[in-house]
Design a protein around this motif. Structure first.
Motif, mmCIF file in Angstrom:
data_model
loop_
_atom_site.group_PDB
_atom_site.id
_atom_site.type_symbol
_atom_site.label_atom_id
_atom_site.label_comp_id
_atom_site.label_asym_id
_atom_site.label_seq_id
_atom_site.Cartn_x
_atom_site.Cartn_y
_atom_site.Cartn_z
ATOM 1 N N GLU A 65 -1.209 -4.800 -9.675
ATOM 2 C CA GLU A 65 -1.903 -6.287 -9.821
ATOM 3 C C GLU A 65 -2.437 -6.297 -11.201
ATOM 4 O O GLU A 65 -2.737 -7.297 -11.564
ATOM 5 N N TYR A 66 -2.630 -5.128 -11.746
ATOM 6 C CA TYR A 66 -2.943 -5.121 -13.367
ATOM 7 C C TYR A 66 -1.839 -4.473 -14.225
ATOM 8 O O TYR A 66 -1.400 -5.177 -15.108
ATOM 9 N N ILE B 17 2.522 -2.721 -2.738
ATOM 10 C CA ILE B 17 1.403 -2.179 -2.545
ATOM 11 C C ILE B 17 1.095 -1.866 -1.002
ATOM 12 O O ILE B 17 0.775 -0.689 -0.676
ATOM 13 N N VAL C 201 -3.173 -1.027 -6.367
ATOM 14 C CA VAL C 201 -3.664 -2.197 -6.721
ATOM 15 C C VAL C 201 -3.740 -2.329 -8.262
ATOM 16 O O VAL C 201 -3.327 -3.135 -9.021
ATOM 17 N N SER D 128 2.378 -7.259 -3.865
ATOM 18 C CA SER D 128 1.616 -7.210 -2.846
ATOM 19 C C SER D 128 2.423 -6.393 -1.762
ATOM 20 O O SER D 128 1.985 -5.519 -0.914
#
Length: 337
Positions: free
Chosen positions: A99-100, A115, A95, A112
């Motif tokens: 996501e960052y 991950i 994540v 996604s």
């Protein structure tokens, strides 16, 4: 140490280069070998892994296995790291990065899936290769067998619930054929062969076991190099076509591996585990059961999904990283008094 063990990192590096080169030069040959599989377990790779772990199985002394219960701390360390820490740190790293930190370069849908593939690797602790790492760090063969066996039993009941929780899906179907076939090929059969061989050798002479193990050690390394050549040959085109994506996925996977190892090593020292138990215990938690992870990724997300790609990257980075950890464990071995 013989020339094989002393320059193992060099042989593996050459094996990686040879695998990628041969995979590009002879893709049809590698496709044919890759097709020789059952339940996501490649039978040719299985043979090479069998060659790797058979010498260690000969060293297992069943009379000493029962003594493992007197030193349960190593088992507890393995179980805590594998099932209460590793899956969740892998999810957190996935994540954080996708996501960052990597958000500008990866679209949300692909992120996604990457991950998800990382999570599946984190929930699948290694089985077969643990015996190889244990042998390379001169680990306690009897203790390693018990650690792997108990880990496999826990995996039967814990893999699906933890994976389902972290993936946010209601049902993860465990590929039982993959799990059972891998256990049969990588544990049961070589263990049986090792027990039979050891019993036969002990009837011949007191030194026969050590002599055979010494003779087989080079072949164990050959099996490892052959496995590396095949794994990188299978994925040669992917490595060339998607180097950036592979690099991005590899970063959190490598950080996870080193992070889990150093945490495990610190815990092992805290509870004063002997070096021959601490080494394999820490290495079990850092390596992955990639056949299981790949099989579940394909069944849930598809053959060409980002999740499947992430599990494949896990395969590619594992051997070089694990060899560096083996070198650390050996460097930290206490001096003989």
């Amino acid at each position: 140490m013989g020339i094989f063990e002393r320059f193992l990192t060099v042989w593996v590096a050459l094996g990686i280069a040879a695998g990628v080169a041969l995979g590009l030069i002879m893709p049809a040959a590698f496709e044919s070998i890759a097709a020789l599989e059952y339940a996501q377990v490649n039978l040719v790779v299985a043979v090479f892994i069998w060659v790797m772990i058979y010498p260690m199985m000969i060293q297992i002394d069943w009379a000493a296995v029962k003594d493992v219960r007197k030193k349960p701390q190593g088992l507890m360390l393995t179980l805590v790291v594998n099932w209460l820490i590793k899956p969740f740190t892998m999810a957190a790293l996935g994540v954080l990065f996708f996501e960052y930190l990597f958000a500008p370069w990866v679209d949300p849908a692909s992120a996604s899936e990457y991950i998800a593939g990382m999570i599946l690797l984190g929930v699948a602790p290694c089985t077969a290769m643990v015996f190889v790492w244990s042998q390379l760090v001169k680990g306690d063969a009897n203790y390693t067998l018990v650690q792997v066996s108990i880990n496999d039993l826990v995996m039967v009941v814990a893999f699906a619930p933890i994976a389902a929780f972290l993936l946010g899906v209601t049902n993860v179907s465990v590929p039982w054929e993959t799990l059972l076939l891998s256990t049969l090929l990588y544990v049961v059969l070589p263990l049986t062969a090792g027990v039979v061989t050891r019993s036969w050798l002990q009837r011949r002479s007191s030194h026969a076991v050590s002599h055979l193990v010494s003779a087989l050690k080079p072949w164990s390394i050959v099996g490892l190099i052959a496995t590396v050549v095949l794994l990188f040959g299978f994925q040669a085109q992917t490595i060339i076509n998607k180097p950036l994506v592979i690099g991005l996925i590899a970063i959190p996977l490598v950080l996870q591996t080193y992070g889990i190892f150093f945490l495990s090593w610190w815990m092992a020292k805290l509870i004063k585990l002997p070096h021959t138990i601490a080494g394999p215990a820490c290495l079990i938690g850092t390596s992955n059961f990639f056949e299981l992870a790949v099989a579940v990724a394909i069944s849930l997300f598809g053959l060409h999904s980002g999740a499947a790609l992430a599990t494949v990257v896990g395969v590619l980075v594992e051997v070089p990283v694990m060899l560096s950890l083996v070198a650390m464990v050996n460097a930290w071995r206490p001096a003989q008094k």
